[in-house]
Design a protein around this motif. Structure first.
Motif, PDB file in Angstrom:
ATOM      1  N   ALA A   1       0.938  -1.200  -0.022  1.00 26.97           N
ATOM      2  CA  ALA A   1      -0.131  -0.093  -0.067  1.00 26.97           C
ATOM      3  C   ALA A   1       0.824   1.315  -0.114  1.00 26.97           C
ATOM      4  N   GLU A   2       1.906   1.403   1.007  1.00 34.35           N
ATOM      5  CA  GLU A   2       2.808   2.471   0.959  1.00 34.35           C
ATOM      6  C   GLU A   2       3.432   2.647  -0.471  1.00 34.35           C
ATOM      7  N   VAL A   3       4.042   1.470  -1.369  1.00 32.88           N
ATOM      8  CA  VAL A   3       4.705   1.570  -2.420  1.00 32.88           C
ATOM      9  C   VAL A   3       3.854   2.191  -3.521  1.00 32.88           C
ATOM     10  N   ASP A   4       2.478   1.644  -3.487  1.00 28.02           N
ATOM     11  CA  ASP A   4       1.432   2.095  -4.148  1.00 28.02           C
ATOM     12  C   ASP A   4       1.098   3.735  -3.894  1.00 28.02           C
ATOM     13  N   ALA A   5       1.327   4.059  -2.722  1.00 25.96           N
ATOM     14  CA  ALA A   5       1.024   5.431  -2.588  1.00 25.96           C
ATOM     15  C   ALA A   5       1.966   6.291  -3.121  1.00 25.96           C
ATOM     16  N   VAL A   6       3.290   5.915  -2.909  1.00 33.89           N
ATOM     17  CA  VAL A   6       4.282   6.823  -3.482  1.00 33.89           C
ATOM     18  C   VAL A   6       4.258   6.968  -4.851  1.00 33.89           C
ATOM     19  N   ARG A   7       4.291   5.948  -5.679  1.00 30.65           N
ATOM     20  CA  ARG A   7       3.947   5.847  -6.928  1.00 30.65           C
ATOM     21  C   ARG A   7       2.721   6.636  -7.726  1.00 30.65           C
ATOM     22  N   ALA A   8       1.678   6.337  -6.911  1.00 32.93           N
ATOM     23  CA  ALA A   8       0.652   7.303  -7.098  1.00 32.93           C
ATOM     24  C   ALA A   8       0.819   8.939  -7.054  1.00 32.93           C
ATOM     25  N   MET A   9       1.327   9.187  -5.806  1.00 30.69           N
ATOM     26  CA  MET A   9       1.738  10.809  -5.757  1.00 30.69           C
ATOM     27  C   MET A   9       2.678  11.141  -6.696  1.00 30.69           C
TER      28      MET A   9
END
Length: 449
Positions: free
Chosen positions: A152-160
């Protein structure tokens, strides 16, 4: 007795005050961390007073001082931020890259430090870490066992990062880069230190590399070229640690774009060639992306045969990419036509270059507003070169439609070139009206002190 020459450590005092600690409680926190790491420390409030007066803690204790403050303030505190050591050099391979990222990002967030951070000339001879130098395990990273991250944190960084990239396309690097730097310091850097499964750690390193690349690109767009190089080098290092060829090659290509834009054709070609060599089994769109830049860089060095050969390779790869899928891509037919225009111009054919740039403008997606402003300015300049003044004025007027919404050093350059060029043609009604319109926009170029 000689007067003391020590300089009070105002940075450390400010952090302790922010932590709402007394000197005694701060000393106890450092002692507790010493016990955790197997060190018997017996600091008290007197020792802390000495530190604030300018005495340095012993070297083994300095990281504990920073760790104590980091835990209390719930954000990373580096030696440089605590006044206990110099900022990490961005050239130090093997240094604590997270600390270096925090120092770089923290300075980039702070308008009072940004001028110093960006000081210095663009280095055309910058030592670039090769793939073999950085594609190894990230063994030197210090992990924080108190924090854990997952997918979830990886996805959040990529999305941001993707969201910031979209904002950059619309509003320019100067408007968005402080947000990117803040996200690196406050979110990405702590994630890099967090505990995680190995596959998650690799993904996070890759996501961080992509974020560094974007931040470097935005610094380049702002014309902070030395700062841009610093972010790019960090992107290369992180990509290597992650085994991420795509971001590694993309970053080298970005550095080539910067070099050719600044007139360093030989350096641009070396970087573009390095990007191409380092890209294993690239698909057709990636090949077009890389060889198009090779063509531009080769043309900038005057190597006509190589430039045309690489341009043909890029066009063939672009055709393959578009025939396989019509999906939207960051390197699209508009980008390809821009490279055609750049190569032809460098090779002494401005007329055909103009036709390619016009086709690029026709094909460009509307979301790329910053690119539209920059390239319409370039198109107008080319038209003026061959005497097509009124057509140039038409393109410049279109450029000014979006110019107030874009905060970009490169777009500001196009504006200044327009104003300088028009000043000699004020007897022409079209040029005079455009010049007057441009003058009304001049105050927006001023940067805050």
């Amino acid at each position: 007795m000689a007067a003391s020459t020590r300089t009070p450590n105002a940075a450390l005092a400010a952090l302790v005050a922010e932590a709402n600690w007394t000197n005694d409680s701060f000393a106890r926190a450092v002692n507790r961390l010493g016990a955790e790491s197997g060190m018997a420390l017996h600091y008290d409030k007197t020792a802390v007073s000495h530190w604030m007066a300018g005495t340095m803690p012993r070297s083994a204790a300095r990281p504990l001082v920073c760790e104590a403050l980091s835990r209390r303030l719930r954000r990373p505190v580096t030696l440089a931020a605590a006044g206990l050591g110099p900022a990490e050099s961005v050239q130090d391979m093997g240094a604590d890259i997270v600390a270096a990222l925090i120092d770089l990002g923290s300075a980039d967030m702070d308008p009072t430090r940004r001028t110093v951070l960006g000081a210095g000339f663009y280095s055309a001879l910058l030592a670039i870490p090769g793939w073999s130098e950085v594609s190894a395990r990230f063994d030197r990273l210090r992990y924080d066992p108190h924090t854990r991250v997952g997918q979830a944190e990886v996805d959040a960084v990529r999305a941001m990062t993707e969201q910031l990239s979209t904002l950059d396309d619309q509003f320019g690097g100067r408007a968005v880069r402080p947000m990117a730097a803040a996200f690196m310091v406050n979110t990405v850097a702590p994630y890099l230190r967090a505990d995680a499964r190995e596959d998650i750690r690799i993904q996070m390193l890759s996501a961080a590399s992509d974020h560094c690349y974007l931040t470097g690109y935005m610094a380049m767009d702002e014309r902070e070229d030395r700062l841009s190089q610093r972010w790019y080098v960090k992107a290369l290092e992180l990509a290597g640690y992650a085994g991420d060829h795509l971001t590694y090659c993309t970053t080298l290509r970005g550095m080539s774009v910067q070099a050719v834009d600044l007139g360093h054709g030989a350096t641009a070609l070396e970087l573009a060639d390095a990007a191409s060599v380092a890209s294993p089994q690239a698909g057709p769109r990636m090949r077009a992306f890389l060889t198009g830049q090779q063509a531009h860089a080769a043309a900038a060095t005057g190597d006509r045969a190589l430039a045309l050969a690489k341009l043909k390779e890029a066009q063939t790869a672009m055709d393959q990419a578009e025939s396989r899928a019509k999906a939207f891509g960051s390197y699209d037919p508009s980008s390809m036509q821009y490279h055609v225009g750049q190569v032809l111009y460098e090779l002494g054919d401005p007329k055909t270059s103009i036709a390619a740039l016009e086709e690029s403008d026709r094909l460009r997606h509307d979301i790329y507003r910053r690119t539209k402003v920059h390239r319409l300015g370039t198109l107008a300049e080319r038209k003026l070169e061959i005497g097509r003044l009124e057509e140039a004025c038409t393109d410049w007027n279109l450029m000014l439609d979006d110019f107030p919404s874009v905060q970009s050093g490169r777009c500001d350059d196009r504006y200044r070139t327009m104003m300088t060029s028009l000043a000699t043609f004020t007897r022409n009604a079209h040029a005079r009206d455009l010049y007057d319109r441009g003058r009304a926009m001049e105050p927006r170029l001023a940067r805050p002190a």
